[in-house]
Motif scaffolding. Structure first.
Motif, short mmCIF file in Angstrom:
data_model
loop_
_atom_site.label_atom_id
_atom_site.label_comp_id
_atom_site.label_asym_id
_atom_site.label_seq_id
_atom_site.Cartn_x
_atom_site.Cartn_y
_atom_site.Cartn_z
N LEU A 158 1.15 -1.22 0.06
CA LEU A 158 -0.24 0.10 -0.28
C LEU A 158 0.89 1.53 -0.15
O LEU A 158 1.18 2.08 -0.54
CB LEU A 158 -0.99 -0.32 1.37
N SER A 159 2.08 1.30 0.31
CA SER A 159 2.69 2.26 1.03
C SER A 159 3.53 2.49 -0.74
O SER A 159 3.03 3.57 -1.49
CB SER A 159 3.82 2.22 1.91
N MET A 160 3.72 1.60 -1.16
CA MET A 160 4.69 1.79 -2.79
C MET A 160 3.92 2.57 -3.68
O MET A 160 3.58 2.96 -4.77
CB MET A 160 5.29 0.15 -3.03
N GLN A 161 2.46 1.71 -3.49
CA GLN A 161 1.47 1.88 -4.73
C GLN A 161 0.96 3.68 -3.93
O GLN A 161 0.68 4.23 -5.36
CB GLN A 161 0.06 1.52 -4.14
N LYS A 162 0.73 4.14 -2.59
CA LYS A 162 0.50 5.86 -3.14
C LYS A 162 2.04 6.39 -3.48
O LYS A 162 1.93 7.15 -3.62
CB LYS A 162 0.82 5.49 -1.11
N LEU A 163 3.09 6.03 -3.24
CA LEU A 163 4.26 6.54 -3.82
C LEU A 163 4.28 6.10 -5.99
O LEU A 163 4.80 7.17 -6.06
CB LEU A 163 5.46 5.95 -3.46
N TYR A 164 3.89 5.61 -5.95
CA TYR A 164 3.91 5.44 -6.90
C TYR A 164 2.72 5.95 -7.78
O TYR A 164 3.33 6.38 -9.46
CB TYR A 164 3.85 3.54 -7.68
N GLU A 165 1.14 6.38 -7.41
CA GLU A 165 0.49 6.77 -7.65
C GLU A 165 1.53 8.30 -7.65
O GLU A 165 1.14 8.64 -8.99
CB GLU A 165 -0.47 6.91 -6.57
N GLY A 166 2.03 9.08 -6.57
CA GLY A 166 2.16 9.89 -7.53
C GLY A 166 3.66 10.41 -7.87
O GLY A 166 3.73 11.20 -8.61
N PHE A 167 4.08 9.04 -8.48
CA PHE A 167 5.30 9.35 -9.47
C PHE A 167 4.93 9.42 -11.19
O PHE A 167 4.67 9.94 -11.72
CB PHE A 167 6.10 7.96 -9.42
#
Length: 378
Positions: free
Chosen positions: A20-29
């Motif tokens: 979930l944390s990486m999903q949030k970061l990838y969405e920002g990217f």
């Protein structure tokens, strides 16, 4: 890092939290929110201060209000680190402060996964030649998304928001005619755009370029005589949507949406530059056309003149339109129609006689002109 024995359920919780944390970061990217945004989000996920700096010890981004001045000795104590590489060459290092809390397995796993993501973001910055301070990028994204500005930003506009020294403000959104191909041309377009708009006033956001400017720059870019910026848009097959003028920075989210609306309308009309203030009728048409036939809103006199012109080869409808448009200058209306002013008044008399309108009341005049404009849209 302290070591612990985890049972399968604990590991699954860690894996889910990590995903979930990486999903949030990838969405920002993927939404092009910028390097500082990624660092801010990572700081919230770790719950600790963190800093990204290059091989020359230059701070690229920092979280948690961390002052971007750290000594090498300070970086060597109580930290978790991850190298950021491009083609196996280390270009930066991400450091997370212990901040009085023991590191957990989640911290180690997340920082390892962040390395490739930060590498991709830095490569994007290099491609676009984003050599300016990353802090303004993050602030402009916050404005677009409607997040409240911190007091430090508001008190230091001259440092962080140089374009916001004087009011009013404007926002423009730019994209290519075929959005799916815009990624391939974004870098050269971005470089050329710097000739017209200062780099610190531009961000890449979602699928387009968002630019902020004041009245002075607005007048230069969109002067009535047609400047080089409009030719730049045409030559590069670009479209731009421009917001209304506004004074409060807290209205930036609303004006960004208005700029997007103007952009979409402009693309439909094949206009390289479209302004929200000129889009009122198209917006109204979009709101009502799904439920009503636009001719239902048309004044009977307009429909009558349209039919009369068709049957008799006259131009009464256009005459009425120009007469109402140049309400206080009938001579100008006659010039546009290429007729003598006396002929104009004769035609208006015939129009009144045919339709029964008087043109003495503002409500009647408004309905007539709106009806003609709606017919033109159709």
């Amino acid at each position: 890092m302290e070591t612990h024995q985890y049972n399968p359920d604990q590991w699954r919780k860690i894996e889910v939290k990590l995903a979930l944390s990486m999903q949030k970061l990838y969405e920002g990217f993927c939404l092009n929110k910028g390097l500082q945004y990624l660092i801010d989000q990572a700081g919230e996920l770790f719950g600790r201060p963190l800093i990204l700096y290059d091989t020359r010890q230059k701070v690229l981004a920092a979280s948690f209000e961390t002052e971007p001045v750290f000594s090498v000795t300070e970086r060597s104590r109580g930290m978790l680190r991850a190298a950021v590489k491009i083609d196996a060459m280390e270009i930066a290092e991400l450091a997370i402060f212990k901040a009085g809390m023991p590191f957990q397995e989640f911290d180690l796993l997340l920082i390892e996964k962040m390395g490739p993501l930060l590498s991709a973001q830095l490569q994007r910055n290099i491609l676009l030649n984003l050599d300016h301070n990353q802090v303004p990028d993050s602030i402009l994204v916050d404005l677009v998304e409607g997040k409240p500005l911190k007091d430090t930003v508001l008190n230091n506009r001259g440092r962080y928001l140089k374009w916001a020294k004087t009011e009013p403000f404007y926002i423009a959104v730019l994209c290519g005619s075929r959005r799916e191909l815009f990624e391939s041309i974004k870098s050269p377009v971005f470089q050329a755009l710097k000739r017209y708009i200062p780099l610190e006033q531009i961000i890449i956001y979602e699928s387009g370029i968002v630019a902020f400017f004041d009245q002075a720059l607005y007048d230069v870019l969109f002067d009535k005589h047609g400047g080089t910026f409009l030719r730049f848009l045409e030559e590069n097959d670009l479209y731009a949507g421009v917001s209304q003028r506004y004074s409060a920075l807290t209205d930036s989210k609303k004006q960004y949406k208005n700029a997007v609306t103007a952009l979409e309308i402009g693309m439909t009309r094949k206009l390289c530059c479209s302004f929200f203030d000129d889009s009122t009728l198209y917006i109204l048409r979009g709101l009502v056309s799904g439920r009503y036939d636009l001719t239902d809103f048309c004044h009977p006199a307009v429909q009558q003149l349209q039919q009369y012109d068709k049957e008799h080869g006259t131009k009464y409808l256009d005459t009425l339109k120009q007469y109402l448009y140049y309400a206080s200058a009938p001579g100008e209306a006659a010039r546009v129609l290429n007729i003598h002013k006396n002929t104009l008044f004769y035609r208006i008399g015939k129009i009144k006689e045919l339709t029964g309108i008087t043109l003495d009341f503002g409500d009647e005049v408004c309905k007539l002109f709106l009806s003609m404009r709606l017919l033109e849209l159709e």
